[in-house]
Design an enzyme around this catalytic site. Structure first.
Site, PDB file in Angstrom:
ATOM      1  N   ARG A  67       4.202  18.728  62.629  1.00  0.00           N
ATOM      2  CA  ARG A  67       3.605  18.038  61.477  1.00  0.00           C
ATOM      3  C   ARG A  67       2.153  17.651  61.752  1.00  0.00           C
ATOM      4  O   ARG A  67       1.290  17.742  60.870  1.00  0.00           O
ATOM      5  CB  ARG A  67       4.426  16.790  61.132  1.00  0.00           C
ATOM      6  CG  ARG A  67       5.752  17.145  60.460  1.00  0.00           C
ATOM      7  CD  ARG A  67       6.560  15.915  60.133  1.00  0.00           C
ATOM      8  NE  ARG A  67       5.873  15.000  59.245  1.00  0.00           N
ATOM      9  CZ  ARG A  67       6.181  13.712  59.114  1.00  0.00           C
ATOM     10  NH1 ARG A  67       7.157  13.181  59.826  1.00  0.00           N
ATOM     11  NH2 ARG A  67       5.522  12.944  58.283  1.00  0.00           N
ATOM     12  N   GLN A 100       2.500   4.729  52.109  1.00  0.00           N
ATOM     13  CA  GLN A 100       3.688   5.061  52.915  1.00  0.00           C
ATOM     14  C   GLN A 100       3.374   6.254  53.812  1.00  0.00           C
ATOM     15  O   GLN A 100       4.204   6.659  54.609  1.00  0.00           O
ATOM     16  CB  GLN A 100       4.856   5.423  51.993  1.00  0.00           C
ATOM     17  CG  GLN A 100       5.290   4.288  51.093  1.00  0.00           C
ATOM     18  CD  GLN A 100       6.180   4.789  49.958  1.00  0.00           C
ATOM     19  OE1 GLN A 100       7.380   4.942  50.108  1.00  0.00           O
ATOM     20  NE2 GLN A 100       5.580   5.050  48.813  1.00  0.00           N
ATOM     21  N   VAL A 102       1.741   8.676  56.687  1.00  0.00           N
ATOM     22  CA  VAL A 102       1.345   8.523  58.095  1.00  0.00           C
ATOM     23  C   VAL A 102       0.236   9.509  58.447  1.00  0.00           C
ATOM     24  O   VAL A 102      -0.165   9.594  59.605  1.00  0.00           O
ATOM     25  CB  VAL A 102       2.571   8.722  59.028  1.00  0.00           C
ATOM     26  CG1 VAL A 102       3.638   7.668  58.748  1.00  0.00           C
ATOM     27  CG2 VAL A 102       3.168  10.128  58.906  1.00  0.00           C
ATOM     28  N   ASP A 103      -0.263  10.258  57.443  1.00  0.00           N
ATOM     29  CA  ASP A 103      -1.142  11.388  57.750  1.00  0.00           C
ATOM     30  C   ASP A 103      -2.609  11.016  58.005  1.00  0.00           C
ATOM     31  O   ASP A 103      -3.382  11.838  58.498  1.00  0.00           O
ATOM     32  CB  ASP A 103      -1.059  12.465  56.645  1.00  0.00           C
ATOM     33  CG  ASP A 103      -1.366  11.932  55.241  1.00  0.00           C
ATOM     34  OD1 ASP A 103      -2.221  11.035  55.095  1.00  0.00           O
ATOM     35  OD2 ASP A 103      -0.746  12.448  54.279  1.00  0.00           O
ATOM     36  N   HIS A 118       4.355   2.673  56.925  1.00  0.00           N
ATOM     37  CA  HIS A 118       5.220   3.485  57.795  1.00  0.00           C
ATOM     38  C   HIS A 118       4.505   3.962  59.057  1.00  0.00           C
ATOM     39  O   HIS A 118       4.936   4.922  59.680  1.00  0.00           O
ATOM     40  CB  HIS A 118       5.792   4.673  57.006  1.00  0.00           C
ATOM     41  CG  HIS A 118       6.745   4.262  55.920  1.00  0.00           C
ATOM     42  ND1 HIS A 118       7.125   5.072  54.880  1.00  0.00           N
ATOM     43  CD2 HIS A 118       7.402   3.077  55.731  1.00  0.00           C
ATOM     44  CE1 HIS A 118       7.970   4.416  54.085  1.00  0.00           C
ATOM     45  NE2 HIS A 118       8.142   3.211  54.576  1.00  0.00           N
ATOM     46  N   CYS A 129       6.318  -0.133  77.922  1.00  0.00           N
ATOM     47  CA  CYS A 129       5.409  -1.280  77.861  1.00  0.00           C
ATOM     48  C   CYS A 129       4.893  -1.425  76.421  1.00  0.00           C
ATOM     49  O   CYS A 129       5.250  -0.661  75.544  1.00  0.00           O
ATOM     50  CB  CYS A 129       4.265  -1.129  78.872  1.00  0.00           C
ATOM     51  SG  CYS A 129       3.029   0.108  78.443  1.00  0.00           S
ATOM     52  N   GLY A 187       2.235   9.349  43.512  1.00  0.00           N
ATOM     53  CA  GLY A 187       2.848  10.346  44.396  1.00  0.00           C
ATOM     54  C   GLY A 187       3.975   9.835  45.266  1.00  0.00           C
ATOM     55  O   GLY A 187       4.113  10.274  46.398  1.00  0.00           O
ATOM     56  N   THR A 188       4.769   8.929  44.724  1.00  0.00           N
ATOM     57  CA  THR A 188       5.949   8.490  45.488  1.00  0.00           C
ATOM     58  C   THR A 188       7.193   8.577  44.617  1.00  0.00           C
ATOM     59  O   THR A 188       7.122   8.308  43.410  1.00  0.00           O
ATOM     60  CB  THR A 188       5.780   7.063  46.060  1.00  0.00           C
ATOM     61  OG1 THR A 188       7.010   6.683  46.700  1.00  0.00           O
ATOM     62  CG2 THR A 188       5.415   6.022  45.016  1.00  0.00           C
ATOM     63  N   ASN A 213       2.484  10.844  38.648  1.00  0.00           N
ATOM     64  CA  ASN A 213       3.494  11.669  39.305  1.00  0.00           C
ATOM     65  C   ASN A 213       3.895  12.767  38.334  1.00  0.00           C
ATOM     66  O   ASN A 213       4.259  12.467  37.194  1.00  0.00           O
ATOM     67  CB  ASN A 213       4.718  10.790  39.665  1.00  0.00           C
ATOM     68  CG  ASN A 213       5.657  11.465  40.651  1.00  0.00           C
ATOM     69  OD1 ASN A 213       5.947  12.643  40.517  1.00  0.00           O
ATOM     70  ND2 ASN A 213       6.120  10.711  41.626  1.00  0.00           N
TER      71      ASN A 213
HETATM   72  P1  OAD Z   1       8.786  11.820  48.442  1.00  0.00           P
HETATM   73  O1  OAD Z   1       8.778  13.186  49.039  1.00  0.00           O
HETATM   74  O2  OAD Z   1      10.092  11.121  48.346  1.00  0.00           O
HETATM   75  O3  OAD Z   1       8.169  11.857  46.982  1.00  0.00           O
HETATM   76  C1  OAD Z   1       6.971  12.508  46.721  1.00  0.00           C
HETATM   77  C2  OAD Z   1       6.664  12.313  45.246  1.00  0.00           C
HETATM   78  O4  OAD Z   1       5.404  12.886  45.003  1.00  0.00           O
HETATM   79  C3  OAD Z   1       7.669  12.975  44.302  1.00  0.00           C
HETATM   80  O5  OAD Z   1       8.085  12.028  43.328  1.00  0.00           O
HETATM   81  C4  OAD Z   1       6.860  14.099  43.647  1.00  0.00           C
HETATM   82  O6  OAD Z   1       7.212  14.318  42.278  1.00  0.00           O
HETATM   83  C5  OAD Z   1       5.448  13.562  43.756  1.00  0.00           C
HETATM   84  N1  OAD Z   1       4.389  14.591  43.781  1.00  0.00           N
HETATM   85  C6  OAD Z   1       4.466  15.872  44.203  1.00  0.00           C
HETATM   86  N2  OAD Z   1       3.273  16.477  44.087  1.00  0.00           N
HETATM   87  C7  OAD Z   1       2.416  15.555  43.574  1.00  0.00           C
HETATM   88  C8  OAD Z   1       1.032  15.559  43.227  1.00  0.00           C
HETATM   89  N3  OAD Z   1       0.279  16.657  43.393  1.00  0.00           N
HETATM   90  N4  OAD Z   1       0.479  14.428  42.733  1.00  0.00           N
HETATM   91  C9  OAD Z   1       1.239  13.307  42.567  1.00  0.00           C
HETATM   92  N5  OAD Z   1       2.546  13.256  42.888  1.00  0.00           N
HETATM   93  C10 OAD Z   1       3.135  14.344  43.382  1.00  0.00           C
HETATM   94  O7  OAD Z   1       7.698  10.963  49.272  1.00  0.00           O
HETATM   95  P2  OAD Z   1       7.577   9.384  49.394  1.00  0.00           P
HETATM   96  O8  OAD Z   1       7.933   8.723  48.125  1.00  0.00           O
HETATM   97  O9  OAD Z   1       6.261   9.112  50.002  1.00  0.00           O
HETATM   98  O10 OAD Z   1       9.514   7.661  55.158  1.00  0.00           O
HETATM   99  O11 OAD Z   1       8.690   9.086  50.463  1.00  0.00           O
HETATM  100  C11 OAD Z   1       8.843   7.792  50.944  1.00  0.00           C
HETATM  101  C12 OAD Z   1       9.264   7.828  52.376  1.00  0.00           C
HETATM  102  O12 OAD Z   1      10.420   8.656  52.532  1.00  0.00           O
HETATM  103  C13 OAD Z   1       8.245   8.461  53.327  1.00  0.00           C
HETATM  104  O13 OAD Z   1       7.238   7.574  53.718  1.00  0.00           O
HETATM  105  C14 OAD Z   1       9.103   8.854  54.479  1.00  0.00           C
HETATM  106  C15 OAD Z   1      10.233   9.490  53.707  1.00  0.00           C
HETATM  107  O14 OAD Z   1      11.452   9.591  54.359  1.00  0.00           O
HETATM  108  C16 OAD Z   1       9.798   7.666  56.460  1.00  0.00           C
HETATM  109  O15 OAD Z   1       9.723   8.679  57.134  1.00  0.00           O
HETATM  110  C17 OAD Z   1      10.212   6.335  56.985  1.00  0.00           C
END
Ligand code: OAD
Length: 240
Positions: A67, A100, A102-103, A118, A129, A187-188, A213
């Site tokens: 990644r 959320q 980490v990139d 995250h 340590c 984008g979540t 989204n």
């Molecule tokens: P997700 O992969 O769950 O969701 C990504 C969202 O982005 C989806 O709702 C897509 O429809 C939307 N999307 C896709 N392309 C897009 C674009 N070009 N513009 C805007 N939106 C777009 O990712 P997160 O919600 O970030 O946690 O996931 C939350 C957490 O789940 C992450 O931080 C990670 C994961 O498991 C950990 O690893 C602890």
């Protein structure tokens, strides 16, 4: 709709922004859910839990190294830069970016001090340590990486399932969404808690919500505006 949302953005004296993997999708970084999402091909319990790391640190590090390689070749896009421009218009007291992700693409675009719920894939932590450090190398040699202070096994500086969020960061995020007049949710999928809990918390105190989204999410029906468009296209228009 765009005009009304723009007015809200102009008038708000404090804006909080919550981003997820979707904002980095147009930079070429896979999301977690949905088509091509990481959790379609990998099981989180094999790769993103403390138990998985204890069982097989090499496998987990190989996945994170893969990644890190993808992210290292990615560039922030117009959506990331539009948020930087909004931050400079609103100033330090008028803008909080919560992510959320980490990139590190928000940092590379120029956002100042995003609240990283995250963690950060470029930060490493010692499993023994308290040392933590930034390591930008695409390949580790020796592999897996070790702590420069005590030579114990290092781990990615991210939050895994079953772990707590960094408490200071979380508190600042809660404060920001309750203090803000408006939250942009970009984008979540809004399904991973506690991060997703920031949105009902904001709504509870009357904060307006704009969602960006291309897909429907569990919050889409209750937001003030839902723009079903990619962040890289919509944000420059919305925030210009
Ligand atoms: P997700 O992969 O769950 O969701 C990504 C969202 O982005 C989806 O709702 C897509 O429809 C939307 N999307 C896709 N392309 C897009 C674009 N070009 N513009 C805007 N939106 C777009 O990712 P997160 O919600 O970030 O946690 O996931 C939350 C957490 O789940 C992450 O931080 C990670 C994961 O498991 C950990 O690893 C602890």
């Amino acid at each position: 709709m765009l005009t009304d949302a723009r007015k809200l953005i102009q008038q708000a004296s404090h804006i909080a922004v919550l981003t997820g993997a979707g904002i980095s999708a147009e930079s070429g970084i896979p999301t977690f859910r949905g088509p091509g999402g990481l959790w379609r091909n990998f099981r989180p319990e094999d790769l993103a839990t403390p138990e998985a790391f204890a069982r097989d640190p090499i496998l987990v590090w190989e996945w994170y190294q893969w990644r890190r390689g993808i992210i290292a070749h990615a560039e922030p896009h117009a959506g990331h830069f539009a948020l930087v421009a909004l931050e400079s218009r609103k100033g330090r007291t008028g803008f909080t970016l919560i992510t959320q992700n980490v990139d590190g693409l928000h940092d590379r675009a120029g956002s100042s001090a995003p609240l990283k719920l995250h963690g950060d894939i470029w930060t490493l932590r010692c499993t023994c340590c308290a040392h933590s450090w930034v390591d930008l190398r695409p390949d580790f040699n020796p592999f897996p990486p070790a702590c420069p202070e005590c030579q114990s096994l290092a781990r990615p500086g991210v939050v895994w399932f079953g772990e707590s969020l960094p408490q200071d960061t979380w508190r600042l995020a809660e404060q920001a969404v309750t203090f803000a007049e408006l939250i942009l949710v970009i984008g979540t999928s809004s399904v991973v808690f506690p991060a997703a809990g920031l949105i009902p918390l904001a709504r509870h105190v009357g904060t307006k919500v704009i969602e960006v989204n291309p897909e429907e999410t569990p919050i889409s029906d209750s937001v003030d505006f839902h723009f079903r468009a990619p962040a890289g296209e919509l944000l420059p228009l919305l925030l210009e």
